[in-house]
Design a protein around this motif. Structure first.
Motif, PDB file in Angstrom:
ATOM      1  N   UNK A 196      74.838 -43.830  32.130  1.00  0.00           N
ATOM      2  CA  UNK A 196      75.741 -44.939  31.794  1.00  0.00           C
ATOM      3  C   UNK A 196      75.239 -45.628  30.524  1.00  0.00           C
ATOM      4  N   UNK A 197      73.921 -45.689  30.334  1.00  0.00           N
ATOM      5  CA  UNK A 197      73.335 -46.259  29.123  1.00  0.00           C
ATOM      6  C   UNK A 197      73.720 -45.436  27.901  1.00  0.00           C
ATOM      7  N   UNK A 198      73.610 -44.120  27.986  1.00  0.00           N
ATOM      8  CA  UNK A 198      73.957 -43.257  26.860  1.00  0.00           C
ATOM      9  C   UNK A 198      75.435 -43.380  26.516  1.00  0.00           C
ATOM     10  N   UNK A 199      76.269 -43.549  27.534  1.00  0.00           N
ATOM     11  CA  UNK A 199      77.699 -43.751  27.291  1.00  0.00           C
ATOM     12  C   UNK A 199      77.949 -45.008  26.481  1.00  0.00           C
ATOM     13  N   UNK A 200      77.239 -46.082  26.794  1.00  0.00           N
ATOM     14  CA  UNK A 200      77.384 -47.330  26.038  1.00  0.00           C
ATOM     15  C   UNK A 200      76.867 -47.146  24.615  1.00  0.00           C
ATOM     16  N   UNK A 201      75.683 -46.577  24.503  1.00  0.00           N
ATOM     17  CA  UNK A 201      75.065 -46.376  23.184  1.00  0.00           C
ATOM     18  C   UNK A 201      75.936 -45.490  22.288  1.00  0.00           C
ATOM     19  N   UNK A 202      76.400 -44.381  22.817  1.00  0.00           N
ATOM     20  CA  UNK A 202      77.170 -43.426  22.027  1.00  0.00           C
ATOM     21  C   UNK A 202      78.544 -43.944  21.629  1.00  0.00           C
ATOM     22  N   UNK A 203      79.023 -44.974  22.333  1.00  0.00           N
ATOM     23  CA  UNK A 203      80.345 -45.525  22.042  1.00  0.00           C
ATOM     24  C   UNK A 203      80.282 -46.918  21.426  1.00  0.00           C
ATOM     25  N   UNK A 204      79.101 -47.338  20.995  1.00  0.00           N
ATOM     26  CA  UNK A 204      78.951 -48.603  20.299  1.00  0.00           C
ATOM     27  C   UNK A 204      79.239 -49.835  21.132  1.00  0.00           C
ATOM     28  N   UNK A 205      79.004 -49.747  22.434  1.00  0.00           N
ATOM     29  CA  UNK A 205      79.235 -50.895  23.310  1.00  0.00           C
ATOM     30  C   UNK A 205      78.072 -51.872  23.142  1.00  0.00           C
ATOM     31  N   UNK A 206      78.347 -53.096  22.701  1.00  0.00           N
ATOM     32  CA  UNK A 206      77.266 -54.066  22.537  1.00  0.00           C
ATOM     33  C   UNK A 206      76.784 -54.615  23.875  1.00  0.00           C
ATOM     34  N   UNK A 207      75.536 -55.070  23.895  1.00  0.00           N
ATOM     35  CA  UNK A 207      75.008 -55.708  25.098  1.00  0.00           C
ATOM     36  C   UNK A 207      74.043 -54.866  25.892  1.00  0.00           C
ATOM     37  N   UNK A 208      73.976 -53.577  25.589  1.00  0.00           N
ATOM     38  CA  UNK A 208      73.004 -52.695  26.227  1.00  0.00           C
ATOM     39  C   UNK A 208      72.101 -52.193  25.108  1.00  0.00           C
ATOM     40  N   UNK A 209      70.883 -52.743  25.044  1.00  0.00           N
ATOM     41  CA  UNK A 209      69.980 -52.451  23.933  1.00  0.00           C
ATOM     42  C   UNK A 209      69.217 -51.145  24.115  1.00  0.00           C
ATOM     43  N   UNK A 210      68.765 -50.861  25.320  1.00  0.00           N
ATOM     44  CA  UNK A 210      68.074 -49.601  25.626  1.00  0.00           C
ATOM     45  C   UNK A 210      66.880 -49.358  24.714  1.00  0.00           C
ATOM     46  N   UNK A 211      66.001 -50.329  24.618  1.00  0.00           N
ATOM     47  CA  UNK A 211      64.843 -50.243  23.718  1.00  0.00           C
ATOM     48  C   UNK A 211      63.948 -49.045  23.984  1.00  0.00           C
TER      49      UNK A 211
ATOM     50  N   UNK B  29      83.781 -35.748  33.476  1.00  0.00           N
ATOM     51  CA  UNK B  29      83.950 -36.918  32.637  1.00  0.00           C
ATOM     52  C   UNK B  29      84.363 -38.089  33.524  1.00  0.00           C
ATOM     53  N   UNK B  30      83.812 -39.248  33.209  1.00  0.00           N
ATOM     54  CA  UNK B  30      84.137 -40.450  33.979  1.00  0.00           C
ATOM     55  C   UNK B  30      84.562 -41.560  33.028  1.00  0.00           C
ATOM     56  N   UNK B  31      85.555 -42.297  33.425  1.00  0.00           N
ATOM     57  CA  UNK B  31      85.996 -43.470  32.677  1.00  0.00           C
ATOM     58  C   UNK B  31      85.199 -44.653  33.218  1.00  0.00           C
ATOM     59  N   UNK B  32      84.433 -45.288  32.323  1.00  0.00           N
ATOM     60  CA  UNK B  32      83.578 -46.400  32.716  1.00  0.00           C
ATOM     61  C   UNK B  32      83.993 -47.635  31.933  1.00  0.00           C
ATOM     62  N   UNK B  33      84.082 -48.757  32.643  1.00  0.00           N
ATOM     63  CA  UNK B  33      84.419 -50.032  32.010  1.00  0.00           C
ATOM     64  C   UNK B  33      83.155 -50.860  31.891  1.00  0.00           C
ATOM     65  N   UNK B  34      82.826 -51.197  30.644  1.00  0.00           N
ATOM     66  CA  UNK B  34      81.695 -52.063  30.334  1.00  0.00           C
ATOM     67  C   UNK B  34      82.282 -53.425  29.960  1.00  0.00           C
ATOM     68  N   UNK B  35      81.824 -54.476  30.602  1.00  0.00           N
ATOM     69  CA  UNK B  35      82.346 -55.810  30.322  1.00  0.00           C
ATOM     70  C   UNK B  35      81.223 -56.664  29.754  1.00  0.00           C
ATOM     71  N   UNK B  36      81.451 -57.135  28.524  1.00  0.00           N
ATOM     72  CA  UNK B  36      80.469 -58.005  27.892  1.00  0.00           C
ATOM     73  C   UNK B  36      80.436 -59.344  28.621  1.00  0.00           C
ATOM     74  N   UNK B  37      79.388 -60.115  28.375  1.00  0.00           N
ATOM     75  CA  UNK B  37      79.226 -61.409  29.038  1.00  0.00           C
ATOM     76  C   UNK B  37      80.420 -62.328  28.753  1.00  0.00           C
ATOM     77  N   UNK B  38      81.030 -62.195  27.564  1.00  0.00           N
ATOM     78  CA  UNK B  38      82.171 -63.056  27.208  1.00  0.00           C
ATOM     79  C   UNK B  38      83.501 -62.549  27.757  1.00  0.00           C
TER      80      UNK B  38
END
Length: 107
Positions: A24-39, A1-10
């Protein structure tokens, strides 16, 4: 497990634990982090999971493969050194503490 910090543009930070084996994309998606769309869902067929990797982490990550390099050409304001597609970054203990910053927008 890794602790990752996602920082939005703001500047809003999201610090999440991401299981090894995910991207890292799946981590953002699965945790509702906005800004990574992953179409494309992680197939490296778009650039909507583009981020800027914190400078301290650039040399610690695996090199970009040619497909990722090609897709980054379509990203919003890519940076030759810091831009990465989060679908191409596999999470492991070695990524514990990784910091990524989202661009102002995805394409």
């Amino acid at each position: 497990m890794a602790k990752i910090t996602y920082i939005e543009h703001d500047g809003t930070e999201h610090v999440v634990d991401v299981a090894n084996g995910l991207t890292v994309m799946e981590g953002a998606r699965d945790n509702g982090v906005p800004g990574i769309e992953a179409d494309c869902g992680g197939a490296c067929a778009c650039s909507t999971c583009h981020v800027y990797v914190d400078e301290a982490w650039v040399a610690k990550l695996p090199e970009k493969d040619p497909m990722e390099e090609d897709m980054l050409e379509f990203a919003f304001e890519p940076d030759e050194t810091r831009s990465r597609l989060t679908c191409q970054l596999k999470v492991s203990d070695a990524l514990d503490g990784l910091v990524v910053k989202m661009p102002e927008r995805q394409i």
